[in-house]
Motif scaffolding. Structure first.
Motif, PDB file in Angstrom:
ATOM      1  N   VAL A   1       0.837  -1.204   0.000  1.00 21.40           N
ATOM      2  CA  VAL A   1       0.000   0.000   0.000  1.00 21.40           C
ATOM      3  C   VAL A   1       0.873   1.256   0.000  1.00 21.40           C
ATOM      4  CG1 VAL A   1      -1.759   1.294   1.264  1.00 21.40           C
ATOM      5  CG2 VAL A   1      -1.891  -1.200   1.153  1.00 21.40           C
ATOM      6  N   TRP A   2       1.956   1.219   0.753  1.00 17.12           N
ATOM      7  CA  TRP A   2       2.898   2.340   0.802  1.00 17.12           C
ATOM      8  C   TRP A   2       3.462   2.619  -0.592  1.00 17.12           C
ATOM      9  CZ3 TRP A   2       8.303   2.498   3.569  1.00 17.12           C
ATOM     10  CH2 TRP A   2       8.650   3.829   3.827  1.00 17.12           C
ATOM     11  N   ALA A   3       3.813   1.531  -1.315  1.00 21.01           N
ATOM     12  CA  ALA A   3       4.328   1.671  -2.684  1.00 21.01           C
ATOM     13  C   ALA A   3       3.262   2.264  -3.605  1.00 21.01           C
ATOM     14  CB  ALA A   3       4.795   0.318  -3.213  1.00 21.01           C
ATOM     15  N   PHE A   4       2.022   1.812  -3.458  1.00 21.35           N
ATOM     16  CA  PHE A   4       0.922   2.369  -4.244  1.00 21.35           C
ATOM     17  C   PHE A   4       0.818   3.878  -4.010  1.00 21.35           C
ATOM     18  CE2 PHE A   4      -1.810  -1.756  -4.548  1.00 21.35           C
ATOM     19  CZ  PHE A   4      -1.004  -2.185  -5.592  1.00 21.35           C
ATOM     20  N   ALA A   5       0.869   4.269  -2.730  1.00 25.54           N
ATOM     21  CA  ALA A   5       0.702   5.675  -2.379  1.00 25.54           C
ATOM     22  C   ALA A   5       1.868   6.530  -2.886  1.00 25.54           C
ATOM     23  CB  ALA A   5       0.559   5.816  -0.865  1.00 25.54           C
ATOM     24  N   TRP A   6       3.082   5.964  -2.896  1.00 27.86           N
ATOM     25  CA  TRP A   6       4.261   6.704  -3.329  1.00 27.86           C
ATOM     26  C   TRP A   6       4.216   7.009  -4.824  1.00 27.86           C
ATOM     27  CZ3 TRP A   6       7.885   9.732  -1.676  1.00 27.86           C
ATOM     28  CH2 TRP A   6       8.350   9.650  -0.362  1.00 27.86           C
ATOM     29  N   SER A   7       3.613   6.119  -5.607  1.00 32.08           N
ATOM     30  CA  SER A   7       3.667   6.224  -7.068  1.00 32.08           C
ATOM     31  C   SER A   7       3.199   7.574  -7.589  1.00 32.08           C
ATOM     32  CB  SER A   7       2.864   5.096  -7.714  1.00 32.08           C
ATOM     33  OG  SER A   7       1.506   5.144  -7.304  1.00 32.08           O
ATOM     34  N   LYS A   8       2.006   7.997  -7.171  1.00 32.06           N
ATOM     35  CA  LYS A   8       1.452   9.272  -7.648  1.00 32.06           C
ATOM     36  C   LYS A   8       0.931  10.134  -6.502  1.00 32.06           C
ATOM     37  CE  LYS A   8       0.002   7.265 -12.064  1.00 32.06           C
ATOM     38  NZ  LYS A   8      -1.156   6.952 -12.950  1.00 32.06           N
ATOM     39  N   GLN A   9       1.379   9.804  -5.273  1.00 34.49           N
ATOM     40  CA  GLN A   9       0.893  10.469  -4.070  1.00 34.49           C
ATOM     41  C   GLN A   9      -0.615  10.324  -3.912  1.00 34.49           C
ATOM     42  OE1 GLN A   9       3.699  14.312  -3.914  1.00 34.49           O
ATOM     43  NE2 GLN A   9       2.358  14.123  -2.150  1.00 34.49           N
ATOM     44  N   LYS A  10      -1.133   9.218  -4.413  1.00 35.24           N
ATOM     45  CA  LYS A  10      -2.536   8.898  -4.221  1.00 35.24           C
ATOM     46  C   LYS A  10      -2.747   7.414  -4.504  1.00 35.24           C
ATOM     47  CE  LYS A  10      -3.947  10.274  -8.910  1.00 35.24           C
ATOM     48  NZ  LYS A  10      -4.812  11.190  -9.701  1.00 35.24           N
ATOM     49  N   ILE A  11      -3.837   6.879  -3.938  1.00 35.37           N
ATOM     50  CA  ILE A  11      -4.225   5.497  -4.190  1.00 35.37           C
ATOM     51  C   ILE A  11      -5.432   5.548  -5.107  1.00 35.37           C
ATOM     52  CG2 ILE A  11      -4.978   3.324  -3.152  1.00 35.37           C
ATOM     53  CD1 ILE A  11      -3.640   4.223  -0.553  1.00 35.37           C
ATOM     54  N   VAL A  12      -5.265   5.072  -6.331  1.00 33.87           N
ATOM     55  CA  VAL A  12      -6.317   5.177  -7.344  1.00 33.87           C
ATOM     56  C   VAL A  12      -7.235   3.961  -7.295  1.00 33.87           C
ATOM     57  CG1 VAL A  12      -4.925   6.650  -8.828  1.00 33.87           C
ATOM     58  CG2 VAL A  12      -4.804   4.174  -9.102  1.00 33.87           C
ATOM     59  N   ARG A  13      -8.265   3.982  -8.122  1.00 35.35           N
ATOM     60  CA  ARG A  13      -9.317   2.962  -8.050  1.00 35.35           C
ATOM     61  C   ARG A  13      -8.795   1.548  -8.333  1.00 35.35           C
ATOM     62  NH1 ARG A  13     -12.218   7.521  -9.839  1.00 35.35           N
ATOM     63  NH2 ARG A  13     -14.060   7.928  -8.533  1.00 35.35           N
ATOM     64  N   TRP A  14      -7.944   1.383  -9.360  1.00 30.29           N
ATOM     65  CA  TRP A  14      -7.485   0.027  -9.678  1.00 30.29           C
ATOM     66  C   TRP A  14      -6.603  -0.524  -8.563  1.00 30.29           C
ATOM     67  CZ3 TRP A  14      -2.529  -1.751 -10.010  1.00 30.29           C
ATOM     68  CH2 TRP A  14      -1.497  -0.826 -10.188  1.00 30.29           C
TER      69      TRP A  14
END
Length: 320
Positions: A288-301
């Protein structure tokens, strides 16, 4: 007749959770605006502790009764549910914006707290009295850090500015009504959580499920319903920082405060299943941390992937 009332109480519990969360978020949001405190900090403190009342009640009661296995499985199961289902569901509803400061400080802290539980639990295969006291001391430092951050933000006149942030000039409720919303909402969440957990546990036992499995599934999910409902309501009200802060704060609170008090009362037993679950929690947190780091947000997919991972985890713990 008893069976019918069990289902009735389950429905009543859900209603209390939903309406209680609605009032709780409304009151907390207005307090944040009045005090010029960022919604993230309100979410990580007042909202997180309020929605973690069911976990606190269940784990401390389990410790007093000597049923410590339920205490550990409840906390670990709740944290996994918070991370994967609450964040995942909110991301499906609306992309979760994540502040860079959260990525660098609060989120890593939540991961380190899980690792601390793993290390202390593996030593002697229990969380002892001294470990519990250590948890409580760290939690006190965490609260001090949050209060200090809130005071700095207020002094600087800062207000969280993220995509979709509501208009801060919007009229808010008077402070006395906000307090009623917060206290009444928290009470409704606590009572509703207890009704859901007790009713679900009775229903689960009729199907012959083991106590550890009940702790990881029925009880963990039931005690995490306040976090789920509160975060979804916060996301619907565009209080995105409060939704994320609620999850991070609740996970920190569950380990340091809930297990801290439980272990201080009576040493909390550990087993290999607990070790595996905490390792999985750490891995999921990193994902989840990696997801959040990618674009500074957690998107729908990404939210959909998180929910799918949780379904896989549920299948695993039921099959083992």
């Amino acid at each position: 007749m008893t069976g019918i009332w069990t289902y009735v109480l389950l429905v009543v519990g859900f209603v209390l959770l939903i309406k209680g969360a609605d009032f709780f978020v409304e009151g907390s949001s207005d307090v944040a605006k009045k005090l010029k405190v960022p919604s993230l900090i309100i979410g990580m403190t007042i909202v997180a502790m309020g929605t973690s009342l069911p976990e606190c009640a269940v784990s401390i009661t389990a410790s007093i009764s000597g049923n410590n296995q339920l205490a550990v499985s409840n906390v670990v199961g709740s944290n996994i549910f918070n991370l994967m289902v609450v964040c995942g569901a909110c991301a499906l509803f609306t992309p979760l914006m994540v502040d860079r400061d959260t990525l660098k400080k609060q989120f890593p802290l939540a991961i380190l707290v899980g690792i601390l539980l793993l290390v202390t639990g593996c030593i002697g295969m229990e969380v002892g009295h001294l470990d519990g006291i250590l948890y409580l001391v760290i939690f006190a430092l965490f609260l001090w850090w949050m209060v200090r951050s809130a005071m700095k933000a207020r002094a600087a006149g800062q207000q969280v500015a993220v995509e979709g942030e509501p208009d801060v000039t919007k009229k808010t409720h008077p402070i006395w009504l906000c307090i009623i919303f917060i206290v009444g909402g928290a009470a409704a969440i606590a009572v509703g959580g207890d009704l859901v957990v007790d009713s679900a546990a009775v229903i689960a036992e009729t199907f012959g499920l083991s106590q550890n499995l009940i702790g990881l599934t029925i009880v963990a999910v039931g005690t995490s319903l306040p976090e789920l409902v509160t975060s979804l309501v916060a996301a619907r009200k565009k209080e995105l920082d409060m939704a994320l802060g609620n999850v991070i704060g609740s996970n920190i609170f569950n380990v340091l405060m809930v297990l801290g008090i439980a272990a201080a009362i009576s040493p909390v037993a550990f087993n290999m299943e607990n070790v595996i679950d905490i390792i999985l929690l750490t891995v999921m947190s990193l994902v989840v941390w990696a997801f959040a780091w990618s674009k500074q947000k957690i998107v729908r997919w990404e939210g959909a992937v998180m929910l799918a991972i949780y379904v896989g985890y549920m299948a695993y713990i039921i099959a083992r």
